[in-house]
Design a protein around this motif. Structure first.
Motif, PDB file in Angstrom:
ATOM      1  N   ALA A 142     -60.868 -43.842  23.949  1.00 30.11           N
ATOM      2  CA  ALA A 142     -61.143 -45.271  23.806  1.00 30.11           C
ATOM      3  C   ALA A 142     -60.008 -45.957  23.047  1.00 30.11           C
ATOM      4  O   ALA A 142     -59.498 -45.457  22.055  1.00 30.11           O
ATOM      5  CB  ALA A 142     -62.458 -45.469  23.065  1.00 30.11           C
ATOM      6  N   GLY A 143     -59.598 -47.124  23.529  1.00 26.76           N
ATOM      7  CA  GLY A 143     -58.534 -47.893  22.893  1.00 26.76           C
ATOM      8  C   GLY A 143     -57.140 -47.520  23.363  1.00 26.76           C
ATOM      9  O   GLY A 143     -56.171 -48.165  22.989  1.00 26.76           O
ATOM     10  N   GLY A 190     -51.516 -44.073  25.084  1.00 22.31           N
ATOM     11  CA  GLY A 190     -51.006 -44.861  23.974  1.00 22.31           C
ATOM     12  C   GLY A 190     -51.310 -46.330  24.173  1.00 22.31           C
ATOM     13  O   GLY A 190     -52.109 -46.721  25.024  1.00 22.31           O
ATOM     14  N   VAL A 191     -50.656 -47.177  23.376  1.00 23.53           N
ATOM     15  CA  VAL A 191     -50.810 -48.624  23.446  1.00 23.53           C
ATOM     16  C   VAL A 191     -49.473 -49.190  23.920  1.00 23.53           C
ATOM     17  O   VAL A 191     -48.444 -48.962  23.277  1.00 23.53           O
ATOM     18  CB  VAL A 191     -51.182 -49.210  22.068  1.00 23.53           C
ATOM     19  CG1 VAL A 191     -51.300 -50.720  22.146  1.00 23.53           C
ATOM     20  CG2 VAL A 191     -52.470 -48.581  21.566  1.00 23.53           C
ATOM     21  N   PRO A 192     -49.438 -49.924  25.042  1.00 25.02           N
ATOM     22  CA  PRO A 192     -48.161 -50.408  25.566  1.00 25.02           C
ATOM     23  C   PRO A 192     -47.560 -51.519  24.715  1.00 25.02           C
ATOM     24  O   PRO A 192     -48.271 -52.324  24.124  1.00 25.02           O
ATOM     25  CB  PRO A 192     -48.516 -50.922  26.957  1.00 25.02           C
ATOM     26  CG  PRO A 192     -49.964 -51.214  26.906  1.00 25.02           C
ATOM     27  CD  PRO A 192     -50.548 -50.261  25.910  1.00 25.02           C
TER      28      PRO A 192
END
Length: 106
Positions: free
Chosen positions: A52-53, A66-68
């Motif tokens: 999640a996330g 990951g988070v772009p």
């Protein structure tokens, strides 16, 4: 003795000059790279099996979770190519008389 002194002086001079040329000659990396900047992390359009996330991203050519920090990755090679019209008629052959060099009649 004179020749030995001359050769010793020439050797010392050549060794000292080669060291001066090599100072600060090591590769220190890209001068434009800033270690404090975040790397380019592009979102990858695939099924999301990440926790999640997080979502699939590409970091340095490797797909991971990951988070772009950049836009969505797309492969321009896989984009559809335009259809090019083909010529169905045959082109005329060049004249080649029998017996000339390289001309073979089957």
């Amino acid at each position: 003795m004179r020749a030995f002194t001359f050769l010793a002086a020439a050797a010392a001079l050549s060794i000292s000059a080669s060291q001066a040329l090599a100072w600060d000659d090591a590769y220190k990396g890209d001068a434009t790279a800033d270690a404090s900047r975040q790397p380019l992390i592009q979102a990858y359009p695939a099924a999301n099996y990440c926790p999640a996330g997080k979502q699939p991203v590409i970091v340095g050519g490797v797909i991971c979770c990951g988070v772009p920090t950049a836009g969505t990755y797309y492969n321009p090679v896989s984009a559809p190519r335009p259809v090019v019209a083909t010529q169905n008629s045959y082109l005329p052959r060049a004249y080649a008389p029998e017996g000339e060099k390289g001309v073979v009649i089957n």
